[in-house]
Design a protein around this motif. Structure first.
Motif, short mmCIF file in Angstrom:
data_model
loop_
_atom_site.label_atom_id
_atom_site.label_comp_id
_atom_site.label_asym_id
_atom_site.label_seq_id
_atom_site.Cartn_x
_atom_site.Cartn_y
_atom_site.Cartn_z
N HIS A 124 0.42 19.66 -8.27
CA HIS A 124 1.30 18.52 -8.53
C HIS A 124 0.78 17.39 -7.66
O HIS A 124 1.01 17.36 -6.45
N LEU A 125 0.03 16.48 -8.28
CA LEU A 125 -0.69 15.44 -7.54
C LEU A 125 0.01 14.09 -7.64
O LEU A 125 0.36 13.64 -8.73
N GLY A 126 0.21 13.48 -6.49
CA GLY A 126 0.75 12.13 -6.44
C GLY A 126 -0.20 11.22 -5.70
O GLY A 126 -1.02 11.67 -4.90
N VAL A 127 -0.12 9.93 -6.00
CA VAL A 127 -0.91 8.91 -5.29
C VAL A 127 0.06 7.90 -4.69
O VAL A 127 0.91 7.35 -5.40
N LEU A 128 -0.07 7.70 -3.40
CA LEU A 128 0.80 6.76 -2.69
C LEU A 128 0.15 5.38 -2.70
O LEU A 128 -0.88 5.17 -2.05
N PRO A 129 0.70 4.42 -3.46
CA PRO A 129 0.09 3.09 -3.52
C PRO A 129 0.01 2.43 -2.15
O PRO A 129 0.87 2.63 -1.30
N THR A 130 -1.01 1.63 -1.98
CA THR A 130 -1.21 0.94 -0.71
C THR A 130 -0.01 0.10 -0.33
O THR A 130 0.35 -0.01 0.84
N THR A 131 0.66 -0.48 -1.34
CA THR A 131 1.78 -1.38 -1.06
C THR A 131 3.13 -0.69 -1.16
O THR A 131 4.17 -1.37 -1.09
N ALA A 132 3.15 0.61 -1.31
CA ALA A 132 4.43 1.32 -1.46
C ALA A 132 5.25 1.23 -0.17
O ALA A 132 4.72 1.32 0.93
N GLU A 133 6.55 1.09 -0.34
CA GLU A 133 7.47 1.14 0.79
C GLU A 133 7.91 2.59 0.98
O GLU A 133 8.44 3.20 0.05
N VAL A 134 7.68 3.12 2.16
CA VAL A 134 7.94 4.53 2.43
C VAL A 134 9.01 4.67 3.49
O VAL A 134 9.01 3.93 4.48
N GLY A 135 9.92 5.60 3.29
CA GLY A 135 11.03 5.79 4.22
C GLY A 135 10.68 6.60 5.44
O GLY A 135 11.49 7.39 5.93
N VAL A 136 9.47 6.43 5.96
CA VAL A 136 9.03 7.13 7.16
C VAL A 136 7.91 6.30 7.77
O VAL A 136 7.21 5.56 7.06
N VAL A 137 7.75 6.38 9.10
CA VAL A 137 6.71 5.58 9.76
C VAL A 137 5.33 6.08 9.34
O VAL A 137 5.17 7.26 8.99
N PRO A 138 4.30 5.22 9.35
CA PRO A 138 2.95 5.67 9.01
C PRO A 138 2.51 6.83 9.91
O PRO A 138 2.87 6.89 11.09
N MET A 139 1.73 7.74 9.33
CA MET A 139 1.33 8.95 10.06
C MET A 139 0.00 9.44 9.54
O MET A 139 -0.41 9.09 8.43
#
Length: 201
Positions: A124-139
């Motif tokens: 189950h593959l997803g791609v996180l867009p560069t401009t996506a807003e994520v509900g967690v700090v970068p890691m």
């Protein structure tokens, strides 16, 4: 609890032995999760892409050069994608589609591989867009092997986390990343865009 052994110690005999260890992890992990922000997840790498990666590891760390044997083991790891007994949720950062590993020919082959294998029942593959807003700090990227271990690959060492409370936070973080990622046709569109980019080079 955390544990770590420096890469130069773990790779003191070359890359093949550690790849064999990773195969065992994957065979024992029926359901795994991986967040890989800047490169392609090892179990979906083409032989050409994996060869470049392991060559860089050997050259950077100055460990014994057994790159062909290490690559063969990495390809063997991919059998878990086809045995009908495993399932993996994988989130790639969009940057992973553009990080130059081996040049346009290698990258085109890798994009083709992603487009082909993302429809496998085990993936189950997803791609996180560069401009996506994520509900967690970068890691940094991490792997979850079942419910008992989170694994990080750092510059000088690999790090394993087994504390239950910390693992719960990792699962929470992965859920937030997955929620922000694109899946299905939207993920294919991002990969196809990257394929078109590399094809034009």
């Amino acid at each position: 609890m955390t544990s770590f052994i420096p890469w130069q110690q773990r790779l003191s005999t070359g890359t093949e032995d550690i790849q064999s260890e990773v195969i065992d992890w994957y065979r024992r992990t029926r359901h795994g999760k991986a967040y890989v922000p800047t490169m392609i997840w090892g179990t979906l790498q083409t032989e050409a892409y994996a060869t470049v990666i392991l060559r860089r590891v050997v050259d950077f760390l100055g460990v014994p050069d057994d790159v062909p044997a290490g690559v063969a083991k990495r390809m063997e790891r991919q059998q878990v994608l086809y045995d009908g007994e495993h399932r993996y949720e994988v989130i790639l950062g969009e940057q992973a589609l553009y990080t130059n590993v081996g040049g346009p020919v290698v990258m085109c082959g890798q994009m083709d591989r992603l487009l082909r294998d993302m429809d496998l029942p085990a993936v189950h593959l997803g791609v996180l867009p560069t401009t996506a807003e994520v509900g967690v700090v970068p890691m940094p990227g991490f792997n979850l092997h079942g419910d008992d271990r989170a694994h990080y690959e750092l510059v000088s060492t690999g790090l394993d986390i087994t504390d239950l409370d910390e693992l719960a936070l990792h699962r929470k973080a992965f859920s937030a990343l997955s929620e922000a990622a694109r899946h299905g046709s939207a993920a294919k569109e991002l990969i196809s865009k990257a394929l078109a980019f590399w094809s034009s080079k």
